[in-house]
Design a protein around this motif. Structure first.
Motif, PDB file in Angstrom:
ATOM      1  N   TYR A   1       0.848  -1.180   0.000  1.00 53.94           N
ATOM      2  CA  TYR A   1       0.000   0.000   0.000  1.00 53.94           C
ATOM      3  C   TYR A   1       0.888   1.236   0.000  1.00 53.94           C
ATOM      4  O   TYR A   1       1.952   1.247   0.597  1.00 53.94           O
ATOM      5  N   GLN A   2       0.426   2.299  -0.664  1.00 53.81           N
ATOM      6  CA  GLN A   2       1.112   3.593  -0.658  1.00 53.81           C
ATOM      7  C   GLN A   2       0.143   4.616  -0.097  1.00 53.81           C
ATOM      8  O   GLN A   2      -1.051   4.554  -0.391  1.00 53.81           O
ATOM      9  N   GLY A   3       0.625   5.558   0.703  1.00 53.74           N
ATOM     10  CA  GLY A   3      -0.317   6.509   1.254  1.00 53.74           C
ATOM     11  C   GLY A   3       0.283   7.728   1.889  1.00 53.74           C
ATOM     12  O   GLY A   3       1.492   7.968   1.827  1.00 53.74           O
ATOM     13  N   THR A   4      -0.600   8.477   2.505  1.00 52.06           N
ATOM     14  CA  THR A   4      -0.238   9.685   3.225  1.00 52.06           C
ATOM     15  C   THR A   4      -0.921   9.657   4.591  1.00 52.06           C
ATOM     16  O   THR A   4      -1.962   9.027   4.759  1.00 52.06           O
ATOM     17  N   VAL A   5      -0.325  10.325   5.539  1.00 48.91           N
ATOM     18  CA  VAL A   5      -0.894  10.346   6.884  1.00 48.91           C
ATOM     19  C   VAL A   5      -1.132  11.773   7.353  1.00 48.91           C
ATOM     20  O   VAL A   5      -0.447  12.703   6.937  1.00 48.91           O
TER      21      VAL A   5
END
Length: 166
Positions: A28-32
């Motif tokens: 998974y790739q993401g931002t927080v």
């Protein structure tokens, strides 16, 4: 597929994007902690002052949970109560999905990108429509992935079992 247990962490790149590799080899790739707010009695969703979605009929106006539409960009997104989301765009035949968490003022989301596998010091990402292979190394809390296109270093954020994600 097998994955090196040293990779089962949440990693952060210098641009603050995150990569989460899970024991089932999913990637998974993401931002927080992206700021968001609800306005117009919970019917407008503003994410990071960049994306503005209008709530579609049929969902509560008390949280981010619901079906949203960003007309200028042609995107529909549904945030489910179980922490999963689904997104589709008018001009893209693919359906994107992932996981998210939301507080009253920030959103963290991770988009499913595919799977990955390791053999020796090689890692291959099997993403939708293509694969990418490179060398990787882990030293202390730093993961370095080198491909023909680039080299990127990630800092360890949390291990899979303590990250509370996915």
């Amino acid at each position: 597929m097998s994955i090196d247990p040293k990779l089962l962490f949440e990693w952060q790149a210098p641009d603050r994007t995150r990569m989460l590799i899970q024991p089932d080899s999913s990637n998974y790739q993401g931002t927080v902690d992206v700021p968001y707010n609800l306005s117009n009695s919970g019917n407008i969703l503003n994410i990071n002052n960049k994306a503005h979605y209008t709530r579609l009929p049929g969902s509560s106006t008390t949280s981010i949970v619901g079906h949203w539409r960003d007309d200028p960009n042609g995107e529909d997104i549904t945030y489910r109560t179980d922490g999963r989301y689904i997104a589709v765009s008018d001009d893209d035949p693919l359906v994107y999905f992932g996981i998210y968490t939301a507080t009253p003022s920030s959103l963290s989301s991770y988009e499913y990108r595919g799977t990955c596998a390791t053999v020796g010091d090689q890692i291959t990402f099997y993403n939708i429509g293509r694969s990418l292979t490179g060398q990787y190394s882990v030293a202390s809390d730093i993961l370095v992935i080198q491909t023909a296109e680039s080299t990127i270093s990630y800092s360890k954020v949390a291990n899979f079992s303590s990250s509370g994600r996915a």
